[in-house]
Design a protein around this motif. Structure first.
Motif, PDB file in Angstrom:
ATOM      1  N   THR A  17      17.806 -17.536  -2.588  1.00 26.86           N
ATOM      2  CA  THR A  17      17.726 -17.825  -4.020  1.00 26.86           C
ATOM      3  C   THR A  17      16.465 -18.611  -4.337  1.00 26.86           C
ATOM      4  O   THR A  17      15.872 -18.448  -5.409  1.00 26.86           O
ATOM      5  N   TRP A  18      16.018 -19.417  -3.393  1.00 23.91           N
ATOM      6  CA  TRP A  18      14.905 -20.324  -3.626  1.00 23.91           C
ATOM      7  C   TRP A  18      13.596 -19.830  -3.034  1.00 23.91           C
ATOM      8  O   TRP A  18      12.525 -20.268  -3.444  1.00 23.91           O
ATOM      9  N   LEU A  19      13.685 -18.915  -2.070  1.00 21.30           N
ATOM     10  CA  LEU A  19      12.471 -18.377  -1.460  1.00 21.30           C
ATOM     11  C   LEU A  19      12.779 -17.010  -0.872  1.00 21.30           C
ATOM     12  O   LEU A  19      13.652 -16.881  -0.011  1.00 21.30           O
ATOM     13  N   ALA A  20      12.075 -15.996  -1.345  1.00 24.61           N
ATOM     14  CA  ALA A  20      12.321 -14.633  -0.867  1.00 24.61           C
ATOM     15  C   ALA A  20      11.055 -13.801  -1.042  1.00 24.61           C
ATOM     16  O   ALA A  20      10.082 -14.237  -1.672  1.00 24.61           O
ATOM     17  N   SER A  21      11.061 -12.614  -0.468  1.00 29.22           N
ATOM     18  CA  SER A  21       9.918 -11.708  -0.591  1.00 29.22           C
ATOM     19  C   SER A  21      10.402 -10.323  -0.959  1.00 29.22           C
ATOM     20  O   SER A  21      11.563  -9.975  -0.718  1.00 29.22           O
TER      21      SER A  21
END
Length: 341
Positions: A273-277
């Motif tokens: 939710t806070w860091l993805a690609s």
């Protein structure tokens, strides 16, 4: 905090199957140090953080390892790589951007030993799409005032410069883990601000967060538009220690530590939710105009990697390597003045 970072994501700890227990334990302590150390007053805090931290470590490793292999970023490669032609206006623009990479200059200045021939790192940019009126050739007819979408890339940054691909990926994993800790601290500070009787504690937590950001611990250099001056890291660590001592003076019964721990657990339980690609595919013509798949206009498809956060930050990223000889020397005020004499 910085000394602890050197122990993360090295050697066997990078294996996704069966994360070493010592890595998880160190990451738990790193999480508490990076958010609110008073959480240690809660019984079984390690046990309660174990699964969320393990999940976050696995997510960070997977996200960074999924980045494509690094490519050469150079004036020589510019004419052969459609992504580089989209990212930079010209070879002159590329060289100008290289000259603005303060992270690279600082890395080379602080390096002990021989300088590397290649500098690996993560190129990041802001991608912007704008609607404009242009011209389009349909058959033999030139149509004017056609609505088109231009794609531009700006605010280039170069994160995690090292002498090898492996070291750069490790550096990115460290920064990604810290970025998620910062998000947990932001949530704690946000909860504190809702309670008037904890105004002083909220202020101190917010001050700690600002100090961490000033030290470039996480991914902020990649996700923000402005490079900061090279920080005095020892002074920043000392400042955080002062904040921690003042926070420790408050009696734990009134601090809402369970709420703080719950915020950390919830943040690290949902790292994507806070860091993805994600992968983005675009067809662009030679002028950077976005071409629809159904169009017969000559174009090249480029495949991009976007890193994004639930808080709204978005960046196009590219793992690459730059020849040290392609990095311009810092401009000399005296040399620049002589040009006009």
């Amino acid at each position: 905090m910085l000394r602890f970072l050197s122990s993360l994501f090295t050697g066997t700890s990078e294996q996704k199957k069966g994360l070493p227990e010592d890595l998880i334990e160190k990451a738990i302590e790193r999480t508490v140090d990076g958010t609110d150390r008073r959480i240690r007053a809660i019984g079984q805090y390690r046990k309660r953080l174990h699964q969320p931290v393990e999940l976050t470590i696995d997510h960070v490793i997977s996200t960074v390892d999924a980045l494509p292999a690094p490519i050469e970023i150079s004036p020589r490669a510019f004419g052969q790589d459609s992504c580089l032609r989209a990212f930079f206006v010209s070879t002159d623009h590329l060289r100008e951007v290289f000259g603005n990479f303060k992270t690279v200059r600082d890395y080379l200045t602080d390096l002990n030993g021989p300088l590397p021939e290649q500098i690996f790192g993560l190129l990041s940019m802001v991608m912007e799409e704008r609607k404009v009126f242009g011209v389009e050739l349909v058959g033999e007819t030139l149509r004017r005032e056609v609505m088109q979408v231009t794609v531009n890339f700006s605010n280039h940054r170069y994160l995690g410069p090292t002498s090898t691909e492996l070291d750069t990926r490790r550096e990115l994993k460290k920064r990604a883990f810290d970025f998620l800790i910062e998000k947990a601290l932001e949530r704690i500070a946000g909860e504190r601000s809702k309670r008037r009787e904890l105004d002083r504690q909220w202020y101190l937590l917010q001050q700690k967060l600002n100090t961490m950001k000033a030290g470039n611990w996480g991914l902020d250099p990649m996700l923000t538009d402005h490079e900061q001056q090279h920080p005095d890291l020892a002074a920043l660590e000392a400042e955080i220690e002062v904040i921690e001592r003042e926070l420790g003076q408050f009696h734990t019964d009134n601090l809402g530590l369970e709420e703080s721990l719950a915020s950390v657990i919830d943040t690290l339980s949902h790292p994507a939710t806070w860091l993805a690609s994600r992968e983005i595919r675009l067809r662009l013509d030679s002028m950077g105009i976005k071409i629809e798949d159904s169009s017969t206009v000559p174009s090249k498809e480029i495949v991009l990697t976007e890193i994004f956060s639930g808080t709204g930050e978005r960046r196009i990223v590219l793992l690459g390597h730059i020849a040290r000889t392609d990095i311009p020397e810092p401009a000399s005020v005296w040399r620049e003045a002589q040009r006009y004499l």
